[in-house]
Scaffold this motif. Structure first.
Motif, PDB file in Angstrom:
ATOM      1  N   ARG A  64      34.708  36.642  89.592  1.00  0.00           N
ATOM      2  CA  ARG A  64      35.904  35.697  89.312  1.00  0.00           C
ATOM      3  C   ARG A  64      36.689  35.873  90.687  1.00  0.00           C
ATOM      4  N   GLN A  65      37.388  34.790  90.883  1.00  0.00           N
ATOM      5  CA  GLN A  65      38.267  34.579  92.088  1.00  0.00           C
ATOM      6  C   GLN A  65      39.494  34.029  91.827  1.00  0.00           C
ATOM      7  N   THR A  66      40.537  34.626  92.451  1.00  0.00           N
ATOM      8  CA  THR A  66      41.742  33.992  92.334  1.00  0.00           C
ATOM      9  C   THR A  66      42.368  33.863  93.356  1.00  0.00           C
ATOM     10  N   PRO A  67      43.345  32.756  94.073  1.00  0.00           N
ATOM     11  CA  PRO A  67      43.589  32.396  95.173  1.00  0.00           C
ATOM     12  C   PRO A  67      44.320  33.285  95.875  1.00  0.00           C
ATOM     13  N   GLY A  68      43.979  33.748  97.211  1.00  0.00           N
ATOM     14  CA  GLY A  68      44.469  34.721  97.884  1.00  0.00           C
ATOM     15  C   GLY A  68      43.858  36.140  97.707  1.00  0.00           C
ATOM     16  N   LYS A  69      42.845  36.192  96.919  1.00  0.00           N
ATOM     17  CA  LYS A  69      42.045  37.216  96.692  1.00  0.00           C
ATOM     18  C   LYS A  69      40.567  37.016  96.805  1.00  0.00           C
ATOM     19  N   GLU A  70      39.799  38.169  97.288  1.00  0.00           N
ATOM     20  CA  GLU A  70      38.432  38.119  97.299  1.00  0.00           C
ATOM     21  C   GLU A  70      37.809  37.903  96.197  1.00  0.00           C
ATOM     22  N   ARG A  71      36.479  37.257  96.087  1.00  0.00           N
ATOM     23  CA  ARG A  71      35.719  37.212  94.719  1.00  0.00           C
ATOM     24  C   ARG A  71      35.344  38.570  94.219  1.00  0.00           C
ATOM     25  N   GLU A  72      35.507  39.066  93.008  1.00  0.00           N
ATOM     26  CA  GLU A  72      35.147  40.266  92.664  1.00  0.00           C
ATOM     27  C   GLU A  72      34.088  40.111  91.567  1.00  0.00           C
ATOM     28  N   GLY A  73      33.262  41.071  91.688  1.00  0.00           N
ATOM     29  CA  GLY A  73      32.270  41.350  90.414  1.00  0.00           C
ATOM     30  C   GLY A  73      32.966  41.585  89.302  1.00  0.00           C
ATOM     31  N   VAL A  74      32.642  41.013  88.113  1.00  0.00           N
ATOM     32  CA  VAL A  74      33.453  41.403  87.030  1.00  0.00           C
ATOM     33  C   VAL A  74      32.223  42.094  85.991  1.00  0.00           C
ATOM     34  N   ALA A  75      31.197  41.706  85.778  1.00  0.00           N
ATOM     35  CA  ALA A  75      30.264  42.326  85.135  1.00  0.00           C
ATOM     36  C   ALA A  75      28.740  41.896  85.469  1.00  0.00           C
ATOM     37  N   SER A  76      27.638  42.411  84.947  1.00  0.00           N
ATOM     38  CA  SER A  76      26.380  41.984  85.299  1.00  0.00           C
ATOM     39  C   SER A  76      25.172  42.882  84.704  1.00  0.00           C
TER      40      SER A  76
END
Length: 127
Positions: free
Chosen positions: A38-50
């Motif tokens: 997931r990615q939010t403006p101003g933040k780095e993309r982060e892994g949520v689940a895999s």
């Protein structure tokens, strides 16, 4: 041609639930890893689940443990990210990612571990 396509995003109030779908053009069993970022403006993309079946592991970010679950449908073409007790900080563009290699030394939460990406689906959680 291998592809993944997400759907199921939307707007919910805090405490609500959503179920995101990651539909694949090939059997999900042919992917060696399938994850959600997931990615939010101003933040780095982060892994949520895999899900990495070769390792026998399903990974979750600490921020979503106990609230998010990866599941699969009976046709083996779609994996889901079931999200409950959603919080405003869960807001973001959720993207499904998959790969057929999933090298043993790769991190599950590193974007570079995946070569096939969907277009993303927006999740908005209001307080």
């Amino acid at each position: 041609q291998r592809r993944v396509v997400e759907s199921g995003g939307g707007s919910v109030e805090a405490g609500g639930s959503l179920k995101l779908s990651c539909a694949s053009t090939v059997s999900t069993h042919s992917w060696n890893c399938v994850g959600w970022f997931r990615q939010t403006p101003g933040k780095e993309r982060e892994g949520v689940a895999s899900f990495w079946p070769g390792r026998g592991m399903t990974y979750y970010a600490d921020s979503v443990k106990g609230r998010f679950t990866i599941s699969e449908d009976g046709t083996h073409t779609t994996r889901y990210l079931e999200m409950s007790n959603l919080k405003p900080e869960d807001t973001g563009l959720y993207t499904c990612a998959a790969d057929i290699w999933c090298q043993s030394g790769n991190r599950w939460d590193a974007a570079g571990s995946y070569n096939f990406w969907g277009q993303g689906t927006q999740v908005t959680v209001s307080s």
